[in-house]
Structure formats: structure tokens, C-alpha cells
Enzyme design. Structure first.
Site, short mmCIF file in Angstrom:
data_model
loop_
_atom_site.label_atom_id
_atom_site.label_comp_id
_atom_site.label_asym_id
_atom_site.label_seq_id
_atom_site.Cartn_x
_atom_site.Cartn_y
_atom_site.Cartn_z
N GLY A 1 23.26 -5.33 50.04
CA GLY A 1 22.82 -4.52 48.91
C GLY A 1 21.31 -4.34 48.90
N GLN A 2 20.82 -3.73 47.83
CA GLN A 2 19.39 -3.38 47.77
C GLN A 2 18.51 -4.64 47.80
OE1 GLN A 2 17.87 -1.90 44.08
NE2 GLN A 2 16.15 -0.83 45.04
N ASP B 1 28.76 -10.28 53.09
CA ASP B 1 29.01 -9.07 52.29
C ASP B 1 30.45 -8.63 52.53
OD1 ASP B 1 26.74 -6.93 50.95
OD2 ASP B 1 28.78 -6.19 51.23
N ILE B 2 30.93 -7.77 51.63
CA ILE B 2 32.29 -7.23 51.80
C ILE B 2 32.26 -6.01 52.72
CG2 ILE B 2 32.26 -5.71 49.76
CD1 ILE B 2 35.14 -7.00 49.21
N TYR C 1 28.13 -3.48 32.26
CA TYR C 1 27.15 -4.19 33.11
C TYR C 1 26.41 -5.24 32.29
CZ TYR C 1 23.07 -4.65 36.22
OH TYR C 1 22.08 -5.11 37.04
N LYS D 1 26.27 -9.27 32.44
CA LYS D 1 24.99 -9.95 32.70
C LYS D 1 24.71 -11.00 31.63
CE LYS D 1 23.78 -8.35 36.63
NZ LYS D 1 23.83 -9.28 37.78
#
Ligand code: SER
Length: 315
Positions: A11-12, A34-35, A142, A146
Site C-alpha cells: 500500500g501507500q 500483502d494480499i 472508515y 479507526k
């Protein structure tokens, strides 16, 4: 931190963090997972890499045992706009994955990091200089994951003494991997489009302020927090961190210093705009600065110069 497992490493954040941690702690001591497994990825090719679905508890545990892991950096999660489109999947991945990773950390006595976000705040949170400890009633899935994640990490620390650490990241800007469907993604897109087309159409409206930070500062923040002595951390979890509070027109002005005919226009996406409006304008980072010496180096101007230079080289 002698043997580190990173989830969501493609990811990022993971792409930049994996490279930095391999450099700092040794390639053989950082396991990227990772997936996905895209061909040509430096994360996959430049060191240890394993496929990992974080919703599978046993799979995490097997890798921890196989590589004698002592630290988990748990990054696998859906970002805000995608989570809003797929709320059930977001709960399953963001919460299910976190619970599995925390359980493995408890059973194997691992140090633990997972990022929270400015998305953990909501419309009733004080908007300016949002304090470290304040009202958190997010209105997005989200944000729900979180804020629940922050509480779960606190719980594992107090109840089971798992060394959990976290920051509330703002929008992160980087030139390596793209963000995967967040509300602050416009702040990355704008640089790509400035170089490709001299113009950008923003899905976030004029005058909408959000916190942002350049990826090298985000990576440094994770490392600094993870290396901070335990007794220095008063607040413990999910420290507010940010380097700038900015709106689209601020990026426009900063880019025009390098590309004078750059043009910014607006075509507002109502979903992402309403998410942005539910988040703070600017957060107070005093606790992070005092307790573990958080000190970002990149201002908007310095970041813009570096982003344009790095993206130009990639062309
Ligand atoms: N960049 C993230 C998002 O927009 C915020 O944590 O979803």
C-alpha cells in the site's frame, strides 16, 4: 525491533516504510506481506515477501513463527472512500484484521503498531487545533473502524500489556505507491496531473482544509514512535500527527511556483466532500512533539519541490 512483519506492505505507506525499514534494520529483518503480489514491485523483489490475508489468523501466526517476528506493523486496511462504498467489507478487513494481528501480538509477545487517522474524528469534534483527547464520533465506516481500532489497541495495552503504539495520520502525500481510495487522495493526484496536463480538477471543494504530511515524515514518525522508550509515552495510543493544514488552492499556489500556467478547477464529489467536512481543519500535535519528539521536516513548499522533482524523474 529485530524482526519486523509489515502487513499491507504494497500500500501507500507500506511501500515507503518497507524500503526505509529494510535500509535501517537490514533487508533480512523486514518481512513484507500483502494480499496482492504485483510484478515488478520493489517491495516484492528487494527482500523478504510473503502472501498474507490478515483476515486469516492462522496465516499471520504461521509467518510470525516461521520468521521469529518480534514486531508487527499492521497497515492492511481499506481507506475512507472505499470503506464508504463497501462498509461491511471495511469492518471485516479493518477490524477483523486488526483483532487477528493484536491476538497474535498478545500470544507471541510482540511490539505492535497500527495507524489511526484524522478520520477517527467526526463533525462534533472541535475543528481547529483538534486536541489529542477529545470527542470522537465519526460518521463514516472508515472512522468507525479507526476509533474502534484505537480503543481496541488501548484495551490490549491495559488489559494484556501488549506494547501497542499508533498515530492519527493525516492525508499522506507520496510519489511511490498511490493511495488506495481515500478522501485526501486529491493532494497526490494534483501533482501527477500538474505534470501530465498542467491542470487538475479537484473533487474536494475550494476552501476545504485538511491536515496533510509528506511520506518521508510519516515513515520517520512511525520509526521514532516505535523506538521511543516506553516510559516516555503518556498518551500511549494514536497520537495526532500532521505537518500542514491545507486546502486545494494552497496546492495550486505552491505548484504554480514551479509550473506557472498550472490551472485548478473543481468538480466536487459529494461523498468525499462530506467526508472531508466531517474531519478537522487542523489538529494539535503537541503531545507527539513532547512525548517522542515528532518533528516533520517538510512544509508545503518543500514537499511540492520534492514531489515534482521525483515525479519528473519517474516520467
Ligand atoms: N488519507 C486517508 C483517507 O483519506 C485519511 O486517513 O482515507
Amino acid at each position: 525491533m529485530k524482526k519486523i512483519l509489515i502487513t499491507g506492505a504494497l500500500g501507500q505507506i507500506g511501500t515507503a516504510l518497507t524500503a526505509r525499514m529494510r535500509e535501517k534494520y537490514g533487508t533480512e529483518n523486514v518481512l513484507a506481506t500483502d494480499i496482492h503480489k504485483p510484478e515488478g514491485s520493489t517491495v516484492v523483489e528487494n527482500g523478504l515477501f510473503e502472501y498474507l490475508d490478515v483476515t486469516n489468523y492462522t496465516a499471520i501466526e504461521e509467518l510470525v513463527e516461521k520468521y521469529k517476528i518480534d514486531t508487527i506493523i499492521h497497515l492492511a486496511a481499506l481507506l475512507s472512500a472505499v470503506a464508504e462504498a463497501k462498509p461491511q467489507l471495511a469492518w471485516e478487513l479493518n477490524m477483523g484484521g486488526l483483532m487477528n494481528a493484536l491476538e497474535v501480538a498478545r500470544i507471541h509477545n510482540l511490539k505492535f503498531f497500527t495507524p489511526s487517522s484524522i478520520g477517527a474524528f467526526g463533525p462534533q469534534t472541535p475543528k481547529d487545533q483538534t486536541p489529542q483527547v477529545t470527542l470522537q464520533r465519526p460518521t463514516t465506516m472508515y472512522g468507525v473502524t479507526k476509533v474502534s481500532g484505537e480503543l481496541l489497541c488501548d484495551y490490549y495495552y491495559h488489559k494484556f500489556n501488549v506494547d501497542t503504539r499508533s498515530v492519527r495520520f493525516p492525508g499522506l502525500i507520496s510519489y511511490e505507491a498511490l493511495p488506495g481510495g481515500g478522501t485526501t487522495d486529491y493532494a497526490v493526484d494534483i501533482y501527477y496531473k500538474a505534470l501530465e496536463q498542467n491542470a487538475y480538477t479537484s473533487f474536494i471543494d475550494r476552501g476545504t482544509y485538511m491536515d496533510m504530511m509528506y511520506m518521508p515524515d510519516a515513515v520517520e514518525a512511525i520509526i521514532r514512535l516505535m523506538e521511543a522508550p516506553v516510559n516516555q509515552l503518556i498518551n500511549r495510543n494514536a497520537f495526532n500527527v500532521s505537518a500542514m493544514s491545507v486546502c486545494p488552492e494552497d496546492f495550486e499556489k505552491a505548484i504554480q511556483k514551479h509550473i506557472p500556467d498550472f490551472k485548478l478547477s473543481f468538480e466536487v464529489d459529494p461523498v468525499r466532500q462530506s467526508i472531508a467536512e466531517s474531519w478537522p481543519n487542523s489538529i494539535d500535535t503537541t503531545c507527539a512533539r513532547k512525548e517522542w519528539n515528532f518533528s516533520p521536516k517538510y512544509t508545503l513548499e518543500r514537499m511540492t519541490a520534492d514531489m515534482l522533482e521525483k515525479l519528473n524523474k519517474k516520467k
